[in-house]
Design an enzyme around this catalytic site. Structure first.
Site, PDB file in Angstrom:
ATOM      1  CD  GLU A   1      20.925  15.223  35.919  1.00  0.00           C
ATOM      2  OE1 GLU A   1      21.471  14.180  35.506  1.00  0.00           O
ATOM      3  OE2 GLU A   1      19.726  15.488  35.707  1.00  0.00           O
TER       4      GLU A   1
ATOM      5  CD  GLU B   1      15.854  14.519  36.881  1.00  0.00           C
ATOM      6  OE1 GLU B   1      16.157  15.633  36.409  1.00  0.00           O
ATOM      7  OE2 GLU B   1      16.051  14.211  38.064  1.00  0.00           O
TER       8      GLU B   1
HETATM    9  N1  T1G Z   1      21.098  24.354  29.844  1.00  0.00           N
HETATM   10  C1  T1G Z   1      21.384  25.546  29.264  1.00  0.00           C
HETATM   11  N2  T1G Z   1      21.994  25.665  28.042  1.00  0.00           N
HETATM   12  C2  T1G Z   1      22.302  24.519  27.400  1.00  0.00           C
HETATM   13  C3  T1G Z   1      22.028  23.252  27.949  1.00  0.00           C
HETATM   14  C4  T1G Z   1      21.394  23.201  29.230  1.00  0.00           C
HETATM   15  N3  T1G Z   1      21.044  22.028  29.801  1.00  0.00           N
HETATM   16  N4  T1G Z   1      22.477  22.310  27.069  1.00  0.00           N
HETATM   17  C5  T1G Z   1      23.001  22.980  26.021  1.00  0.00           C
HETATM   18  N5  T1G Z   1      22.892  24.293  26.224  1.00  0.00           N
HETATM   19  C6  T1G Z   1      23.305  25.355  25.300  1.00  0.00           C
HETATM   20  C7  T1G Z   1      24.790  25.394  25.115  1.00  0.00           C
HETATM   21  O1  T1G Z   1      25.393  26.182  26.125  1.00  0.00           O
HETATM   22  C8  T1G Z   1      24.925  26.028  23.744  1.00  0.00           C
HETATM   23  O2  T1G Z   1      24.688  27.417  23.901  1.00  0.00           O
HETATM   24  C9  T1G Z   1      23.730  25.462  22.990  1.00  0.00           C
HETATM   25  O3  T1G Z   1      22.792  25.045  24.009  1.00  0.00           O
HETATM   26  C10 T1G Z   1      24.082  24.262  22.125  1.00  0.00           C
HETATM   27  O4  T1G Z   1      24.751  23.343  22.987  1.00  0.00           O
HETATM   28  C11 T1G Z   1      17.105  19.182  37.256  1.00  0.00           C
HETATM   29  C12 T1G Z   1      19.794  19.517  37.335  1.00  0.00           C
HETATM   30  C13 T1G Z   1      22.560  18.509  24.700  1.00  0.00           C
HETATM   31  C14 T1G Z   1      24.510  17.053  24.080  1.00  0.00           C
HETATM   32  O5  T1G Z   1      23.984  18.373  31.283  1.00  0.00           O
HETATM   33  O6  T1G Z   1      25.464  18.008  26.853  1.00  0.00           O
HETATM   34  O7  T1G Z   1      18.824  18.840  34.013  1.00  0.00           O
HETATM   35  O8  T1G Z   1      26.950  28.255  23.085  1.00  0.00           O
HETATM   36  O9  T1G Z   1      26.884  23.390  21.641  1.00  0.00           O
HETATM   37  O10 T1G Z   1      27.049  19.955  20.740  1.00  0.00           O
HETATM   38  O11 T1G Z   1      18.034  17.033  37.316  1.00  0.00           O
HETATM   39  O12 T1G Z   1      24.510  20.679  24.856  1.00  0.00           O
HETATM   40  O13 T1G Z   1      24.990  28.113  21.522  1.00  0.00           O
HETATM   41  O14 T1G Z   1      24.980  29.801  23.392  1.00  0.00           O
HETATM   42  O15 T1G Z   1      26.526  21.691  23.491  1.00  0.00           O
HETATM   43  O16 T1G Z   1      24.668  19.664  19.892  1.00  0.00           O
HETATM   44  C15 T1G Z   1      21.502  18.302  32.409  1.00  0.00           C
HETATM   45  C16 T1G Z   1      24.109  19.596  28.689  1.00  0.00           C
HETATM   46  C17 T1G Z   1      21.289  19.702  32.893  1.00  0.00           C
HETATM   47  C18 T1G Z   1      23.205  18.414  29.051  1.00  0.00           C
HETATM   48  C19 T1G Z   1      23.930  19.055  22.721  1.00  0.00           C
HETATM   49  N6  T1G Z   1      21.776  18.310  30.994  1.00  0.00           N
HETATM   50  N7  T1G Z   1      24.147  19.816  27.262  1.00  0.00           N
HETATM   51  O17 T1G Z   1      25.267  19.183  22.270  1.00  0.00           O
HETATM   52  O18 T1G Z   1      25.205  21.548  21.340  1.00  0.00           O
HETATM   53  S1  T1G Z   1      21.132  19.789  34.629  1.00  0.00           S
HETATM   54  C20 T1G Z   1      23.028  18.366  30.548  1.00  0.00           C
HETATM   55  C21 T1G Z   1      24.865  18.975  26.452  1.00  0.00           C
HETATM   56  C22 T1G Z   1      19.596  19.052  34.902  1.00  0.00           C
HETATM   57  C23 T1G Z   1      17.931  18.197  36.510  1.00  0.00           C
HETATM   58  C24 T1G Z   1      19.333  18.598  36.267  1.00  0.00           C
HETATM   59  C25 T1G Z   1      24.886  19.332  24.993  1.00  0.00           C
HETATM   60  C26 T1G Z   1      23.953  18.469  24.144  1.00  0.00           C
HETATM   61  P1  T1G Z   1      25.462  28.465  22.910  1.00  0.00           P
HETATM   62  P2  T1G Z   1      25.966  22.480  22.389  1.00  0.00           P
HETATM   63  P3  T1G Z   1      25.588  20.048  20.950  1.00  0.00           P
END
Ligand code: T1G
Length: 695
Positions: free
Chosen positions: A126, A106
């Site tokens: 999301e 975004e």
């Molecule tokens: N927020 C907080 N922590 C996150 C995070 C996030 N978006 N994404 C990853 N982490 C943390 C995760 O918990 C882990 O922590 C570490 O980073 C490594 O992640 C306003 C409302 C990007 C594909 O849904 O899909 O934006 O365990 O082990 O395998 O419209 O992380 O080490 O303490 O998964 O390399 C939208 C979610 C959010 C993407 C990387 N974004 N993340 O995978 O590492 S909502 C998502 C993933 C939003 C807006 C909306 C994956 C990854 P720890 P990982 P990875």
């Protein structure tokens, strides 16, 4: 956490750096830092163009999901910085590598020009969190790639490749090499000041909205429907669309479905952490795995390993069974080729990594051996005694046992510290759950190796201590106990299954047991009748087993299967159940869905609480992840312990006490942990057993 600033001629490069995914965290002030950096660059007379990039392995993984349980204002900070970028009077070029997800994409879409490195992925996931893109995604993505493509991307939550993004117009340029250098080159020219929000409403809007709305399915999460609503509201008035999006986002953020899905997201990562594990403990190298046993489980386990590129040597003493297993493995891998999941080269490589033998001596060099032979201690004794002599002293010996005492198995070898349980769930190459059973003597690095192997083969590994049934099956026994009592008290199988599936279980308990096979459960009940005579099950289910109706595999179980797969209710079973109630002098009564769901859920919660206080599970979230990934518990419901926190433990305790005062009340003795938490206003979610001493 920082916004690294670098000046290159008339261009200022801002590189986002915040933890592993550069999450747009408002809670720690990172978003405010971005806003300040953009504002400073915009006001810098020596700066003509701004480039925004990500540090480390990706552009940005989105808003900070952890922020959503806090103040709702957190996300509005993300919206503010995105609006500032789009309104900037100087061109802002987005240099994308690795991943741009959610709020990250975004932010990128608010830029005036986007460059993506080949191989990167862009998405709005999301919906997988029960949310909608809440920082302009529903209003900008359709303007860039059309309403239909945008809806498909947002409703699936799946990312697209940089190549697909370039062809759809989501990004303006695709580069193979350094994306920031490419951005600087564009900056040296005359990058456009094109504001996405000012682009016209896509011409396919009405048709795309109608088509997707028609395909929406009922479910706990309202996110898909709200995404369609936001796109349907697209107009020349961007502010109105953004306002609707923000309002609907707030509603979804507070919904049970989104809270459950966010719990699952973090839970799958939390369970990978072994509390109390010393920082210097490293997993051992696992280059070749032995699988002993060529039955259904051994074959599934071998496939799970081969599919992840782990070389396997299968040992099956009976030559005929071994060739059958090898044929099944080859056929399953080949089917992946036919379905286009993998290429022939990958399939050939997987088969090339498979070797087999009829003698255990073939495992002399294996780094880890998984025993998957018949569930009989005598057979396990033979296998483990032989493995103890044949395998290297540093080889790990794992048992796939689901019902036997792992400590008793470990006692069969000279060094029990190298024994661990790897409890796969059938079909082992499909089900993601892996219970990693920590024996009394299992060495820390052996446990860490088992967890690392589980992650390597795509499993959700959860550590369990040793008890009868470990975590999942032990709780499932109490769940089934209530199901069978409900049958004799007045409910029918189809009602119970329908109620549980409407509530969110992937499959009702009666259909599940027909699929798993009643013979295994029957054997367990017979054993328990001797071991725990004061905890009887309803005899109604044994009556069904005594007819040889073991489920789908025998053509008949609680249901009949005329085509071998589709469950149909059987009047004979209805009569058997009703006759059984009469036989035990029980007046059948009408039982509502609420009672069915409540008793089945509370049976899981109460047994889960006992498991926690015995130290068998490290944390409540471990129990929840076991139920999401091994038992078809609705992901939007978050898991049994999560549900208990939603109900409130005082209310849970009241329900348990009321049930304990009723028929078969002995099954409802409240776990002391629930009594303690209820008394202090505590929640399961606040517990965290750091001692790492799962028994
Ligand atoms: N927020 C907080 N922590 C996150 C995070 C996030 N978006 N994404 C990853 N982490 C943390 C995760 O918990 C882990 O922590 C570490 O980073 C490594 O992640 C306003 C409302 C990007 C594909 O849904 O899909 O934006 O365990 O082990 O395998 O419209 O992380 O080490 O303490 O998964 O390399 C939208 C979610 C959010 C993407 C990387 N974004 N993340 O995978 O590492 S909502 C998502 C993933 C939003 C807006 C909306 C994956 C990854 P720890 P990982 P990875």
């Amino acid at each position: 956490m920082a916004v690294e600033k670098r000046r290159e001629g008339e261009t200022i490069v801002l590189r986002l750096s915040n933890g592993p995914v550069n999450a747009l965290s408002a809670g720690n002030g990172f978003v405010d830092q971005i806003a300040a950096a953009v504002d400073e660059a915009a006001g810098d007379p020596a700066c003509r163009v701004i480039v925004i990039a990500g540090a480390g392995r990706m552009f940005c993984g989105g808003a900070d999901i952890g922020d959503f349980d806090g103040a709702p204002t957190q996300v509005s900070r993300v919206r503010d910085v995105i609006a500032a970028v789009e309104a900037c009077e100087k061109p802002v070029i987005m240099a994308i590598h690795g991943m741009a997800l959610g709020g990250g994409l975004e932010l990128a879409m608010a830029g005036h020009y986007r460059i993506a490195q080949a191989g990167s992925r862009l998405g709005l996931p999301e919906v997988t969190l029960g949310l909608l893109p809440g920082a302009g995604g529903t209003q900008r993505l359709p303007r860039l790639i059309g309403a239909g493509a945008a809806l498909d991307m947002m409703l699936s939550g799946k990312p697209v490749t940089a190549e697909q993004a370039a062809s759809s117009g989501l990004v303006d340029r695709l580069v193979d090499d350094d994306v920031v250098e490419a951005a600087l080159e564009v900056a040296r020219g005359a990058p456009p000041l094109r504001r996405t929000g000012a682009l016209p409403v896509p011409v396919d809007l009405a048709e795309a909205v109608d088509a997707r709305r028609a395909k929406l399915r009922a479910g706990l999460s309202q996110a898909p429907a709200r995404i369609v609503d936001c796109v349907a509201a697209l107009s020349d008035d961007l502010a109105a669309g953004l306002a609707l999006e923000a309002r609907l986002f707030g509603e979804l953020m507070r919904s049970e479905a989104s809270r459950g899905l966010r719990h699952a997201f973090f839970g799958e990562r939390t369970v990978a952490r072994i509390p109390g594990l010393a920082a210097d403990v490293r997993p051992r190298d696992v280059r070749r795995v032995g699988v002993v046993g060529g039955g259904l489980m051994g074959t599934g386990i071998a496939l799970a390993l081969l599919n992840a590129g782990v070389p396997v040597t299968m040992v099956e003493l009976r030559a005929e069974a071994l060739s059958k297993a090898e044929a099944a493995i080859r056929k399953t891998i080949q089917r992946d080729v036919e379905k286009g999941r993998i290429g022939q080269d990958a399939a050939d490589a997987r088969m090339a990594a498979f070797t087999s033998a009829t003698e255990l001596e073939a495992l002399a060099e294996a780094d880890l051996v998984i025993e998957a032979v018949f569930e009989d201690m005598g057979v396990k004794k033979q296998v483990f005694s032989a493995l103890d002599a044949i395998t290297r002293p540093d080889a790990i010996l794992a048992s796939n046992t689901s019902t036997l005492d792992l400590d008793a198995i470990a006692a069969l070898v000279a060094d029990p510290s190298r024994v661990v349980g790897l409890h796969f769930f059938s079909p082992a190459n499909i089900m993601r759950l892996l219970e990693v059973v920590r024996g009394r003597d299992t060495a820390p690095d052996v446990l860490a190796t088992a967890m690392a192997l589980g992650k390597r083969i795509g499993k959700v590994g959860v550590v369990s201590g040793v008890c009868d049934g470990f975590i999942g099956n032990r709780m499932f026994e109490e769940y089934l106990r209530q199901v069978y009592f409900l049958l004799e008290e007045g409910a029918l199988p189809q009602q119970i299954d329908a109620a549980m599936e409407r509530w969110g279980m992937a499959m009702g308990p009666c259909r599940t047991m027909d699929l798993a096979g009643h013979d295994i459960g029957w054997a367990i009940r017979k054993r328990r009748a001797v071991e725990q005579p004061d905890r009887p099950y309803s005899g109604v289910i044994d009556r069904i087993c005594e007819l040889g109706r073991f489920g789908q595999k025998s053509g008949k179980g609680i249901y009949v299967y005329p085509d071998g797969r589709t469950a149909q209710t059987d009047p004979e079973i209805t009569r058997l159940i009703e006759d059984y109630s009469a036989e035990i002098g029980l007046q059948r009564r009408a039982i509502g869905d609420e009672e069915i769901v409540g008793r089945c859920l509370l049976a899981l919660v109460n047994e889960g609480a006992h498991i926690l206080e015995e130290g068998i599970a490290y944390r409540p979230v471990d129990i929840d992840m076991i139920y999401l990934h091994g038992y078809g518990f609705g992901r939007e419901r978050g898991g049994p312990m999560f549900q208990a926190d939603l109900m409130g433990l005082p209310a849970v305790l009241d329900r348990l006490r009321a049930l304990a005062a009723g028929r078969n009340g002995w099954a409802w003795t409240p776990a002391p942990l629930i009594e303690r938490l209820a008394a202090t206003g505590g929640r399961f979610g606040d517990l965290d057993f750091q001692d790492g001493n799962a028994q």
